[in-house]
Design a protein around this motif. Structure first.
Motif, PDB file in Angstrom:
ATOM      1  N   GLN A 116       0.835  -1.190   0.000  1.00 32.85           N
ATOM      2  CA  GLN A 116       0.000   0.000   0.000  1.00 32.85           C
ATOM      3  C   GLN A 116       0.870   1.240   0.000  1.00 32.85           C
ATOM      4  O   GLN A 116       1.982   1.240   0.557  1.00 32.85           O
ATOM      5  N   THR A 117       0.377   2.289  -0.634  1.00 31.68           N
ATOM      6  CA  THR A 117       1.082   3.567  -0.651  1.00 31.68           C
ATOM      7  C   THR A 117       0.473   4.460   0.424  1.00 31.68           C
ATOM      8  O   THR A 117      -0.686   4.877   0.316  1.00 31.68           O
ATOM      9  N   ILE A 118       1.247   4.742   1.474  1.00 34.32           N
ATOM     10  CA  ILE A 118       0.747   5.509   2.621  1.00 34.32           C
ATOM     11  C   ILE A 118       1.747   6.605   2.955  1.00 34.32           C
ATOM     12  O   ILE A 118       2.938   6.342   3.128  1.00 34.32           O
ATOM     13  N   ARG A 119       1.265   7.825   3.026  1.00 36.87           N
ATOM     14  CA  ARG A 119       2.097   8.958   3.446  1.00 36.87           C
ATOM     15  C   ARG A 119       1.619   9.407   4.826  1.00 36.87           C
ATOM     16  O   ARG A 119       0.455   9.783   4.991  1.00 36.87           O
ATOM     17  N   VAL A 120       2.521   9.339   5.815  1.00 34.70           N
ATOM     18  CA  VAL A 120       2.176   9.712   7.191  1.00 34.70           C
ATOM     19  C   VAL A 120       2.785  11.080   7.493  1.00 34.70           C
ATOM     20  O   VAL A 120       3.991  11.288   7.299  1.00 34.70           O
ATOM     21  N   ILE A 121       1.958  12.012   7.964  1.00 37.36           N
ATOM     22  CA  ILE A 121       2.393  13.397   8.175  1.00 37.36           C
ATOM     23  C   ILE A 121       2.166  13.807   9.631  1.00 37.36           C
ATOM     24  O   ILE A 121       1.095  13.592  10.188  1.00 37.36           O
ATOM     25  N   ASP A 122       3.181  14.395  10.210  1.00 37.37           N
ATOM     26  CA  ASP A 122       3.108  14.960  11.561  1.00 37.37           C
ATOM     27  C   ASP A 122       2.564  16.386  11.431  1.00 37.37           C
ATOM     28  O   ASP A 122       3.205  17.249  10.843  1.00 37.37           O
ATOM     29  N   SER A 123       1.383  16.638  12.000  1.00 36.71           N
ATOM     30  CA  SER A 123       0.783  17.969  11.895  1.00 36.71           C
ATOM     31  C   SER A 123       1.566  19.014  12.671  1.00 36.71           C
ATOM     32  O   SER A 123       1.437  20.211  12.410  1.00 36.71           O
ATOM     33  N   MET A 124       2.323  18.569  13.671  1.00 35.14           N
ATOM     34  CA  MET A 124       2.997  19.476  14.609  1.00 35.14           C
ATOM     35  C   MET A 124       1.998  20.469  15.209  1.00 35.14           C
ATOM     36  O   MET A 124       2.339  21.586  15.574  1.00 35.14           O
ATOM     37  N   SER A 125       0.735  20.009  15.288  1.00 35.91           N
ATOM     38  CA  SER A 125      -0.328  20.847  15.815  1.00 35.91           C
ATOM     39  C   SER A 125      -1.322  19.970  16.562  1.00 35.91           C
ATOM     40  O   SER A 125      -1.039  18.808  16.863  1.00 35.91           O
ATOM     41  N   THR A 126      -2.479  20.525  16.842  1.00 36.71           N
ATOM     42  CA  THR A 126      -3.479  19.825  17.628  1.00 36.71           C
ATOM     43  C   THR A 126      -4.860  20.373  17.311  1.00 36.71           C
ATOM     44  O   THR A 126      -4.990  21.489  16.802  1.00 36.71           O
ATOM     45  N   SER A 127      -5.898  19.578  17.562  1.00 35.78           N
ATOM     46  CA  SER A 127      -7.279  20.026  17.570  1.00 35.78           C
ATOM     47  C   SER A 127      -7.695  20.752  16.284  1.00 35.78           C
ATOM     48  O   SER A 127      -7.718  20.180  15.208  1.00 35.78           O
ATOM     49  N   PHE A 128      -8.010  22.032  16.394  1.00 33.33           N
ATOM     50  CA  PHE A 128      -8.450  22.837  15.255  1.00 33.33           C
ATOM     51  C   PHE A 128      -7.367  22.914  14.182  1.00 33.33           C
ATOM     52  O   PHE A 128      -7.663  22.873  12.978  1.00 33.33           O
ATOM     53  N   GLY A 129      -6.101  23.029  14.609  1.00 38.51           N
ATOM     54  CA  GLY A 129      -5.002  23.078  13.654  1.00 38.51           C
ATOM     55  C   GLY A 129      -4.915  21.798  12.855  1.00 38.51           C
ATOM     56  O   GLY A 129      -4.744  21.820  11.624  1.00 38.51           O
ATOM     57  N   LEU A 130      -5.029  20.675  13.531  1.00 41.22           N
ATOM     58  CA  LEU A 130      -5.041  19.376  12.852  1.00 41.22           C
ATOM     59  C   LEU A 130      -6.223  19.313  11.893  1.00 41.22           C
ATOM     60  O   LEU A 130      -6.100  18.823  10.756  1.00 41.22           O
ATOM     61  N   GLY A 131      -7.368  19.816  12.326  1.00 36.75           N
ATOM     62  CA  GLY A 131      -8.558  19.807  11.481  1.00 36.75           C
ATOM     63  C   GLY A 131      -8.391  20.610  10.207  1.00 36.75           C
ATOM     64  O   GLY A 131      -8.884  20.219   9.142  1.00 36.75           O
ATOM     65  N   VAL A 132      -7.698  21.751  10.289  1.00 40.42           N
ATOM     66  CA  VAL A 132      -7.425  22.558   9.097  1.00 40.42           C
ATOM     67  C   VAL A 132      -6.670  21.731   8.068  1.00 40.42           C
ATOM     68  O   VAL A 132      -7.004  21.714   6.873  1.00 40.42           O
ATOM     69  N   LEU A 133      -5.651  21.015   8.517  1.00 43.27           N
ATOM     70  CA  LEU A 133      -4.840  20.208   7.603  1.00 43.27           C
ATOM     71  C   LEU A 133      -5.639  19.056   7.004  1.00 43.27           C
ATOM     72  O   LEU A 133      -5.554  18.784   5.797  1.00 43.27           O
ATOM     73  N   VAL A 134      -6.409  18.384   7.842  1.00 43.03           N
ATOM     74  CA  VAL A 134      -7.184  17.231   7.370  1.00 43.03           C
ATOM     75  C   VAL A 134      -8.223  17.666   6.340  1.00 43.03           C
ATOM     76  O   VAL A 134      -8.422  17.005   5.309  1.00 43.03           O
ATOM     77  N   GLN A 135      -8.878  18.790   6.598  1.00 42.40           N
ATOM     78  CA  GLN A 135      -9.873  19.265   5.633  1.00 42.40           C
ATOM     79  C   GLN A 135      -9.210  19.663   4.321  1.00 42.40           C
ATOM     80  O   GLN A 135      -9.745  19.383   3.237  1.00 42.40           O
ATOM     81  N   LYS A 136      -8.059  20.310   4.386  1.00 46.94           N
ATOM     82  CA  LYS A 136      -7.335  20.664   3.167  1.00 46.94           C
ATOM     83  C   LYS A 136      -6.974  19.404   2.362  1.00 46.94           C
ATOM     84  O   LYS A 136      -7.116  19.378   1.133  1.00 46.94           O
ATOM     85  N   ALA A 137      -6.525  18.381   3.068  1.00 44.40           N
ATOM     86  CA  ALA A 137      -6.164  17.135   2.396  1.00 44.40           C
ATOM     87  C   ALA A 137      -7.383  16.489   1.752  1.00 44.40           C
ATOM     88  O   ALA A 137      -7.324  16.012   0.601  1.00 44.40           O
ATOM     89  N   ALA A 138      -8.498  16.471   2.478  1.00 37.79           N
ATOM     90  CA  ALA A 138      -9.717  15.848   1.961  1.00 37.79           C
ATOM     91  C   ALA A 138     -10.246  16.583   0.739  1.00 37.79           C
ATOM     92  O   ALA A 138     -10.695  15.962  -0.239  1.00 37.79           O
ATOM     93  N   GLU A 139     -10.209  17.906   0.789  1.00 42.85           N
ATOM     94  CA  GLU A 139     -10.696  18.697  -0.345  1.00 42.85           C
ATOM     95  C   GLU A 139      -9.798  18.517  -1.564  1.00 42.85           C
ATOM     96  O   GLU A 139     -10.287  18.456  -2.699  1.00 42.85           O
TER      97      GLU A 139
END
Length: 288
Positions: A116-139
């Protein structure tokens, strides 16, 4: 099959409808609370976390909660199940300095390498900050971006996330090894409230404040010092009136008239580090 699936963990703050829309896989943290292991989910709140703790004063540091690594077989199962309908996976997690989830994900991705091709990323953040990144990735995935393009977008956004908070007790930070015992002792003796900032994913003491008015002023100044602010998350526990004052102050500033200000939930996976009675601000500066 070209679909990219997005994975994150339960520390993330995102509207449930966004998680559902993009079929984001959320892996729950395991929290050790006393002698119990609890899953971080919608049913387990920070209030329940604190209710389970000893009522002794001062807090028995050996009893304070912590995040536990999950069984690697569980992480493998999540990835393998997603792999049945996706060509690749982008897995974005709470700061590796605060949680073992990123390391667990890395281990699982190494085991599945070649299958499987999996890219694991450290947000270096938490909570809302993590959510910003996840939503950007999903979009981005929804728009057809491949795994490398998504990784570039997320890695570019990480440096634009900022977090600072006020906490009443430094016991939790000492227990999670974010500060030293001497720093905690000094703060306790002086009866101060600690202001913390996250740098490179690590929570560090920033300065000391003594009144709620100072708290509001310091957090307000933290937000407005940025030349560009795209979104703000306000997180609090047992400080609703102080949070209300901060939000009112931010809403009155004409420089922030177009900025979305979100009031967000306090997740147990962050509460194990900061404890009860806190107020924090997460800022997404936006990219230039």
């Amino acid at each position: 099959m070209s679909k990219v699936r997005i994975v994150t963990d339960s520390n993330v703050w995102m509207p449930p409808d966004v998680i559902e829309k993009h079929q984001i896989q959320v892996i729950p943290h395991q929290l050790k609370v006393g002698d119990d292991i609890c899953l971080e989910d919608a049913e387990f709140t920070c209030d329940e976390l604190f209710d389970r703790l000893t009522s002794s004063d001062p807090i028995d540091k050996t009893y304070l909660p912590s995040i536990r690594p999950i069984d690697i077989s569980q992480m493998l199962t999540y990835y393998q199940e997603l792999g049945s309908d996706a060509s690749s996976i982008v897995s974005i997690h709470m700061s590796s300095e605060l949680s073992p989830m990123w390391a667990d994900a890395r281990r699982a991705s190494e085991i599945l390498k070649g299958r499987q091709t999996i890219r694991v990323i450290d947000s270096m953040s938490t909570s809302f900050g993590l959510g910003v990144l996840v939503q950007k990735a999903a979009e981005a995935a929804e728009a057809g971006a491949n795994i490398n393009e998504i990784a570039r977008i997320i890695n570019g956004a990480v440096p634009h996330l900022y977090f600072t908070s006020f906490v009443e007790s430094l016991n939790y930070l000492e227990r999670s090894e974010q500060i030293s015992a001497s720093q905690n002792l000094l703060g306790t003796l002086l009866g101060i409230k600690g202001m913390l900032i996250m740098e490179e994913g690590i929570l560090q003491p920033l300065e000391k404040v003594q009144t709620f008015e100072e708290v509001v002023e310091k957090l307000y100044e933290f937000v407005v010092e940025f030349a560009s602010v795209e979104a703000v998350g306000i997180i609090e526990h047992q400080y609703a009136p102080v949070a209300d004052s901060l939000i009112e102050r931010l809403n009155e500033d004409s420089r922030l008239s177009q900025v979305a200000i979100h009031r967000i939930n306090y997740s147990p996976s962050l509460a194990v580090h900061l404890g009860p009675k806190m107020l924090g601000v997460l800022v997404y500066e936006g990219e230039f």
